[in-house]
Design an enzyme around this catalytic site. Structure first.
Site, PDB file in Angstrom:
ATOM      1  CE  LYS A  83       1.511 -20.117 -51.305  1.00 42.99           C
ATOM      2  NZ  LYS A  83       2.373 -18.729 -51.138  1.00 42.99           N
ATOM      3  CG  ASP A 102       5.652 -16.083 -52.896  1.00 45.84           C
ATOM      4  OD1 ASP A 102       4.897 -15.522 -53.552  1.00 45.84           O
ATOM      5  OD2 ASP A 102       5.082 -16.976 -52.066  1.00 45.84           O
TER       6      ASP A 102
HETATM    7  N1  LIG Z   1       3.646  -9.400 -50.284  1.00 45.11           N
HETATM    8  C1  LIG Z   1       3.347 -10.918 -50.779  1.00 45.11           C
HETATM    9  O1  LIG Z   1       3.445 -11.231 -52.010  1.00 45.11           O
HETATM   10  C2  LIG Z   1       3.322 -11.753 -49.708  1.00 45.11           C
HETATM   11  C3  LIG Z   1       3.435 -13.286 -50.132  1.00 45.11           C
HETATM   12  C4  LIG Z   1       3.028 -14.405 -49.086  1.00 45.11           C
HETATM   13  C5  LIG Z   1       3.041 -13.611 -47.777  1.00 45.11           C
HETATM   14  N2  LIG Z   1       2.827 -12.489 -47.368  1.00 45.11           N
HETATM   15  C6  LIG Z   1       2.619 -12.153 -46.042  1.00 45.11           C
HETATM   16  O2  LIG Z   1       3.602 -12.603 -45.472  1.00 45.11           O
HETATM   17  C7  LIG Z   1       3.279 -12.865 -44.033  1.00 45.11           C
HETATM   18  C8  LIG Z   1       3.621 -14.386 -43.638  1.00 45.11           C
HETATM   19  O3  LIG Z   1       2.966 -15.201 -44.570  1.00 45.11           O
HETATM   20  P1  LIG Z   1       3.508 -16.747 -44.544  1.00 45.11           P
HETATM   21  O4  LIG Z   1       2.825 -17.388 -45.611  1.00 45.11           O
HETATM   22  O5  LIG Z   1       4.719 -16.780 -44.604  1.00 45.11           O
HETATM   23  O6  LIG Z   1       2.569 -17.305 -43.010  1.00 45.11           O
HETATM   24  P2  LIG Z   1       3.179 -18.470 -42.170  1.00 45.11           P
HETATM   25  O7  LIG Z   1       3.817 -19.452 -42.994  1.00 45.11           O
HETATM   26  O8  LIG Z   1       1.931 -18.614 -41.456  1.00 45.11           O
HETATM   27  O9  LIG Z   1       4.167 -17.912 -41.368  1.00 45.11           O
HETATM   28  C9  LIG Z   1       3.993 -16.773 -40.479  1.00 45.11           C
HETATM   29  C10 LIG Z   1       5.001 -16.077 -39.650  1.00 45.11           C
HETATM   30  O10 LIG Z   1       4.820 -15.103 -38.667  1.00 45.11           O
HETATM   31  C11 LIG Z   1       5.498 -15.366 -37.142  1.00 45.11           C
HETATM   32  N3  LIG Z   1       4.326 -14.891 -36.523  1.00 45.11           N
HETATM   33  C12 LIG Z   1       2.891 -15.126 -36.640  1.00 45.11           C
HETATM   34  N4  LIG Z   1       2.273 -14.346 -35.564  1.00 45.11           N
HETATM   35  C13 LIG Z   1       3.308 -13.779 -34.682  1.00 45.11           C
HETATM   36  C14 LIG Z   1       3.574 -13.090 -33.906  1.00 45.11           C
HETATM   37  N5  LIG Z   1       2.367 -12.483 -33.095  1.00 45.11           N
HETATM   38  N6  LIG Z   1       4.579 -12.525 -33.400  1.00 45.11           N
HETATM   39  C15 LIG Z   1       5.818 -13.181 -33.737  1.00 45.11           C
HETATM   40  N7  LIG Z   1       5.702 -13.806 -35.108  1.00 45.11           N
HETATM   41  C16 LIG Z   1       4.522 -14.275 -35.561  1.00 45.11           C
HETATM   42  C17 LIG Z   1       5.380 -17.088 -37.445  1.00 45.11           C
HETATM   43  O11 LIG Z   1       6.198 -17.340 -36.381  1.00 45.11           O
HETATM   44  P3  LIG Z   1       6.336 -18.999 -35.917  1.00 45.11           P
HETATM   45  O12 LIG Z   1       7.089 -19.647 -36.659  1.00 45.11           O
HETATM   46  O13 LIG Z   1       6.813 -18.605 -34.293  1.00 45.11           O
HETATM   47  O14 LIG Z   1       4.805 -19.321 -35.739  1.00 45.11           O
HETATM   48  C18 LIG Z   1       5.730 -17.220 -38.756  1.00 45.11           C
HETATM   49  O15 LIG Z   1       7.216 -17.154 -38.679  1.00 45.11           O
HETATM   50  C19 LIG Z   1       1.597 -12.733 -44.088  1.00 45.11           C
HETATM   51  O16 LIG Z   1       1.425 -11.336 -43.503  1.00 45.11           O
HETATM   52  C20 LIG Z   1       1.568 -12.796 -45.367  1.00 45.11           C
HETATM   53  O17 LIG Z   1      -0.004 -11.942 -45.646  1.00 45.11           O
HETATM   54  C21 LIG Z   1       3.056 -11.736 -48.435  1.00 45.11           C
END
Ligand SMILES: NC(=O)c1ccc[n+]([C@@H]2O[C@H](COP(=O)([O-])OP(=O)(O)OC[C@H]3O[C@@H](n4cnc5c(N)ncnc54)[C@H](OP(=O)(O)O)[C@@H]3O)[C@@H](O)[C@H]2O)c1
Length: 272
Positions: free
Chosen positions: A65, A101
């Site tokens: 991205k 998003d």
């Molecule tokens: N519905 C939709 O259209 C859509 C779109 C995009 C994403 N999503 C979903 O949203 C979620 C996040 O996606 P992303 O792209 O933002 O991922 P990302 O950039 O990798 O961010 C992940 C986030 O989750 C936190 N995290 C991961 N493991 C954790 C744990 N065990 N305990 C507490 N916090 C934890 C991370 O915290 P740290 O900063 O401390 O590492 C970070 O804030 C995913 O599940 C993804 O599938 C959904």
């Protein structure tokens, strides 16, 4: 035929081909959508391929991205602030990168749940790409307060800053005074029985949105419903962000019900 694609690594799990091909079929458009695995570091090549092959549109997922934001000719305002592009479309001969998003999240709230975040207090759990888009969107929609709680405090502060004066960092305890609680962490993804917040902090009168949609009912959603909150998964956001991309590529009104049904059927097919 026009060709569009999602690029990512990995990309096999992407629902985008199912969603967009169903929409093309429903509108009888001579378009096809493919998932293309592009290795980390090669997103610029993929943007070049879109240019030379004159692809009709491109969706972008992890880890490309930010690299795509740097490789397109222009970026829209949300993508510029977030430093992340999730879809690319043409404006004449100019390749424009967008981030849909946040708009998709707001559409899911307003159109699917009938909730306008204006004047409401929100707690966003997480500070990654999805959380940042949600925080920016909620502030832009006039939320009274956007509190960010994240495992890593520094990233949480950076995400909260995207909400400007209504943003601040906080913790799970802030759920108590919030109308809206959004899980934007990956906690609760298939195979993870955890919840990103102690569900006893959730109660009636709150809307809980878990951006995770696989499984359809995460442990957080089940617990929130049991405690009397309204709780929905991230499928609505996924569909609406795709709808914005679809409109940008084809100029047509996206068939939302068809897109949603196709995604739901595919998720049911994949469910263990
Ligand atoms: N519905 C939709 O259209 C859509 C779109 C995009 C994403 N999503 C979903 O949203 C979620 C996040 O996606 P992303 O792209 O933002 O991922 P990302 O950039 O990798 O961010 C992940 C986030 O989750 C936190 N995290 C991961 N493991 C954790 C744990 N065990 N305990 C507490 N916090 C934890 C991370 O915290 P740290 O900063 O401390 O590492 C970070 O804030 C995913 O599940 C993804 O599938 C959904």
């Amino acid at each position: 035929m026009r060709v569009a694609a999602v690029i990512g690594s990995p990309v096999e799990h992407s629902l985008s081909p199912v969603i967009h091909n169903a929409a093309f079929d429903a509108l009888d458009l001579d378009w096809r959508f493919f998932a293309v695995a592009v290795p980390p570091g090669r997103a610029g090549d993929a943007v070049g391929a879109m240019r030379s092959l004159r692809l009709g549109g491109m969706s972008v997922t992890m880890p490309h991205k930010a690299a795509v934001a740097a490789a397109v000719d222009e970026v829209g305002s949300a993508a510029a602030t977030l430093g992340a592009v999730n879809c690319v479309s043409w404006r004449g001969t100019v390749l424009v990168g967008h981030n849909t998003d946040g708009a998709g999240f707001l559409d899911a709230l307003r159109r699917d749940e009938g909730v306008d975040p204006a004047g409401r207090r929100a707690l966003v759990l997480g500070a990654g790409g999805a959380a940042r888009a949600v925080v920016q969107a909620l502030a832009g929609a006039g939320a009274a307060e956007v509190v960010v709680a994240n495992r890593t405090a520094g990233r949480g502060a950076a995400a909260a800053a995207l909400a400007g004066p209504v943003g601040r960092i906080g913790g799970p305890a802030d759920a108590d005074g919030c109308d809206l609680v959004v899980n934007a962490t990956s906690v609760g993804l298939a195979g993870d029985a955890g919840t990103p917040i102690d569900p006893t902090r959730i109660g009636p009168g709150q809307l809980v949105v878990d951006l995770v949609y696989e499984p359809a009912t995460t442990p957080l959603l089940a617990a929130a419903r049991a405690r009397g909150a309204v709780a929905v998964n991230g499928l609505g956001m996924l569909i609406h962000q795709a709808a914005h991309a679809f409109r940008g590529w084809t100029g047509e009104d996206p068939p939302l019900a068809v897109m949603s049904a196709a995604a739901t059927a595919e998720l049911a097919r994949r469910a263990p």
